[in-house]
Every structure is written in C-alpha cells, then in structure tokens.
Design an enzyme around this catalytic site. Structure first.
Site, mmCIF file in Angstrom:
data_model
loop_
_atom_site.group_PDB
_atom_site.id
_atom_site.type_symbol
_atom_site.label_atom_id
_atom_site.label_comp_id
_atom_site.label_asym_id
_atom_site.label_seq_id
_atom_site.Cartn_x
_atom_site.Cartn_y
_atom_site.Cartn_z
ATOM 1 N N HIS A 1 0.863 -1.183 0.000
ATOM 2 C CA HIS A 1 0.000 0.000 0.000
ATOM 3 C C HIS A 1 0.900 1.234 0.000
ATOM 4 O O HIS A 1 1.691 1.440 0.925
ATOM 5 C CB HIS A 1 -0.883 -0.041 1.250
ATOM 6 C CG HIS A 1 -1.845 1.097 1.382
ATOM 7 N ND1 HIS A 1 -3.101 1.102 0.813
ATOM 8 C CD2 HIS A 1 -1.737 2.280 2.037
ATOM 9 C CE1 HIS A 1 -3.733 2.226 1.117
ATOM 10 N NE2 HIS A 1 -2.920 2.972 1.863
ATOM 11 N N ASP B 1 1.221 5.082 0.279
ATOM 12 C CA ASP B 1 0.561 6.319 0.700
ATOM 13 C C ASP B 1 1.282 7.505 0.079
ATOM 14 O O ASP B 1 2.454 7.746 0.375
ATOM 15 C CB ASP B 1 0.595 6.431 2.230
ATOM 16 C CG ASP B 1 -0.399 5.496 2.892
ATOM 17 O OD1 ASP B 1 -1.596 5.564 2.539
ATOM 18 O OD2 ASP B 1 0.016 4.684 3.743
ATOM 19 N N ASP C 1 -8.478 1.232 6.097
ATOM 20 C CA ASP C 1 -7.133 1.801 6.219
ATOM 21 C C ASP C 1 -6.967 2.643 7.486
ATOM 22 O O ASP C 1 -7.571 3.707 7.616
ATOM 23 C CB ASP C 1 -6.873 2.665 4.976
ATOM 24 C CG ASP C 1 -5.452 3.196 4.906
ATOM 25 O OD1 ASP C 1 -4.617 2.798 5.732
ATOM 26 O OD2 ASP C 1 -5.175 4.008 3.999
ATOM 27 N N GLY D 1 -4.832 2.130 11.584
ATOM 28 C CA GLY D 1 -4.895 1.609 12.951
ATOM 29 C C GLY D 1 -5.253 0.137 13.061
ATOM 30 O O GLY D 1 -5.666 -0.318 14.130
ATOM 31 N N GLY E 1 -0.115 -0.614 8.595
ATOM 32 C CA GLY E 1 1.151 0.099 8.492
ATOM 33 C C GLY E 1 2.038 -0.187 9.676
ATOM 34 O O GLY E 1 2.805 -1.153 9.707
HETATM 35 C C1 DX5 Z 1 -3.062 7.234 6.767
HETATM 36 C C2 DX5 Z 1 -2.620 6.238 5.725
HETATM 37 C C3 DX5 Z 1 -2.586 4.816 6.190
HETATM 38 C C4 DX5 Z 1 -1.691 4.573 7.354
HETATM 39 C C5 DX5 Z 1 -1.654 3.132 7.775
HETATM 40 O O1 DX5 Z 1 -3.018 8.485 6.216
HETATM 41 O O2 DX5 Z 1 -3.496 6.285 4.628
HETATM 42 O O3 DX5 Z 1 -2.293 3.951 5.096
HETATM 43 O O4 DX5 Z 1 -0.415 5.031 7.143
HETATM 44 O O5 DX5 Z 1 -0.787 3.057 8.858
HETATM 45 P P1 DX5 Z 1 -1.248 2.579 10.317
HETATM 46 O O6 DX5 Z 1 -1.627 1.130 10.172
HETATM 47 O O7 DX5 Z 1 -0.067 2.828 11.145
HETATM 48 O O8 DX5 Z 1 -2.456 3.409 10.711
HETATM 49 ZN ZN ZN Z 2 -3.383 4.690 3.053
#
Ligand code: DX5
Ligand code: ZN
Length: 209
Positions: free
Chosen positions: A30, A32, A169, A171, A191
């Site tokens: 994924h 970002d 997406d 947490g 993430g």
């Molecule tokens: C938030 C992003 C997510 C995020 C995921 O802006 O779109 O993809 O980084 O990371 P975690 O799993 O740490 O929330």
């Molecule tokens: Zn994302």
C-alpha cells in the site's frame, strides 16, 4: 482476508522495509502518497525503490490534484489507485482516466464524509477505502465509527451485486481485525503494526488467519 502493508511509518530504511514486506505473505504493498496540500505531510520519493518490487501495488493518493500523480506512477503498473471524493479535480474525469489505463479505481471515504456522496460511484468502483483514521499520518488509533460504514457498504454491495472490494485503512491490528472482518471488510491496510515490528510475517499472518 487480503492484507496490504503500508510502509509510511517504519523502523527501517525505505529499501529495507520494502524488502521485508516483499518477504511476507501480504497481498499488496500500500503506497501512501501525500502532496502537502490535501494533507499537511508530503511523501518522500519512493518510485525508484518501488520499481524493484514484485508484489502488486495499491496506491492511495491523498492528493488534491491526483491526475499528475497518476501519470507519474502509471509506469509502475499499479493494480489499484485510490483517490479521495473531495479532490480539486473533476472526479469523473479522473475515474475515466484510470479506467482507460486499465487501473482499478478506488474511492476513499473519510469518517466525517457522507456515504451517500459515494453512491453514484459504487457501481463503477473496484475498491472502496474506508479511512478508519484521519488521512496524513501512520500510527493513529483505529476509530470504531468505521465499523458502521463498513457494514453499510457490505449491505449495499450484497443487495446490488456490486463488485467493489471493501478495504479498511488505519490503525489495524490483531485486536480490531476481528470486528473489521465481521463488519464485512475484504481487505485491510496495515502500516505501523507490521512495519514497526521485528517480525513482519508474524504480524501479517495474525491479520490473515
Ligand atoms: C493514513 C494512511 C494509512 C496509514 C496506515 O493516512 O493512509 O495507510 O499510514 O498506517 P497505520 O496502520 O499505522 O495506521
Ligand atoms: Zn493509506
């Protein structure tokens, strides 16, 4: 359950992180992408590192003007590119561009947005990305309000035979994954739960099983 790993927040370098993700059983990387306009943060360069990856890419554009980013990432042949509903460009035009380039279309929905605004696009979307945190940062806690959104999207999908993948997406961890699955998600993005750990595969497995 499909798992996409986001490398936004990691305890390793970019190349090391990507190679560790590639060694797991996750389904997608994924990506970002942040433009410093749609969200405050701006993504550092990652295209060259991504070009060495084998896993399919699920690109999430947190960008006010996504078209130029789509053109920039197009040659990496991503499977999905997800854009947000409230972009500053003509949404229909951007969707058309993605479709004509054989890139699966994802639309992201934030917790403060109305699901009704998505309705005209549900039939033509390949992925709905339910944001369970505010876009812009990794490592935020999962917001339980997302569960109701997932549930509604699942009912709409079943009642109308829509084909979109419901992706969630933000947490995601081994605690909330069970609720996310029972609400109807097909895929999750994880993430920091994966990339801040020592053993990436153990974490991916805990989400898949
Ligand atoms: C938030 C992003 C997510 C995020 C995921 O802006 O779109 O993809 O980084 O990371 P975690 O799993 O740490 O929330
Ligand atoms: Zn994302």
């Amino acid at each position: 359950m499909q798992v996409a790993v986001s490398f936004l927040k990691s305890k390793y370098s970019l190349d090391e992180t990507l190679s560790k993700i590639e060694d797991t059983s996750c389904d997608y990387i994924h990506v970002d992408v942040m433009d410093g306009i749609y969200v405050d943060n701006k993504t550092p360069q990652c295209k060259e590192s991504l070009s060495k990856c084998v896993k399919p890419l699920d690109i999430h554009l947190m960008c006010a003007y996504p078209l130029e980013y789509i053109k920039y990432f197009q040659d990496l042949k991503p499977e999905y590119i997800t854009i947000h509903l409230d972009i500053k460009e003509d949404l229909k035009k951007v969707i058309k561009f993605l479709k004509s380039n054989n890139i699966k279309v994802g639309l992201a929905l934030k917790l403060d947005q109305n699901l009704q605004d998505l309705e005209p696009y549900l039939k033509i979307c390949d992925q709905i990305l339910v944001m369970s945190v505010s876009p812009g940062y990794g490592g935020q806690p999962f917001q339980a309000e997302a569960l109701e959104m997932i549930n509604t999207l699942k009912s709409q999908k079943d009642n109308n035979n829509y084909t979109y993948t419901i992706n969630v997406d933000g947490g995601i961890n081994e605690e909330n994954i069970k609720q996310v699955i029972s609400a109807g998600a097909d895929m999750v993005v994880s993430g920091s739960y994966v990339c801040m750990s020592q053993d990436y595969e153990e974490k991916v497995e805990s989400l898949k099983s």
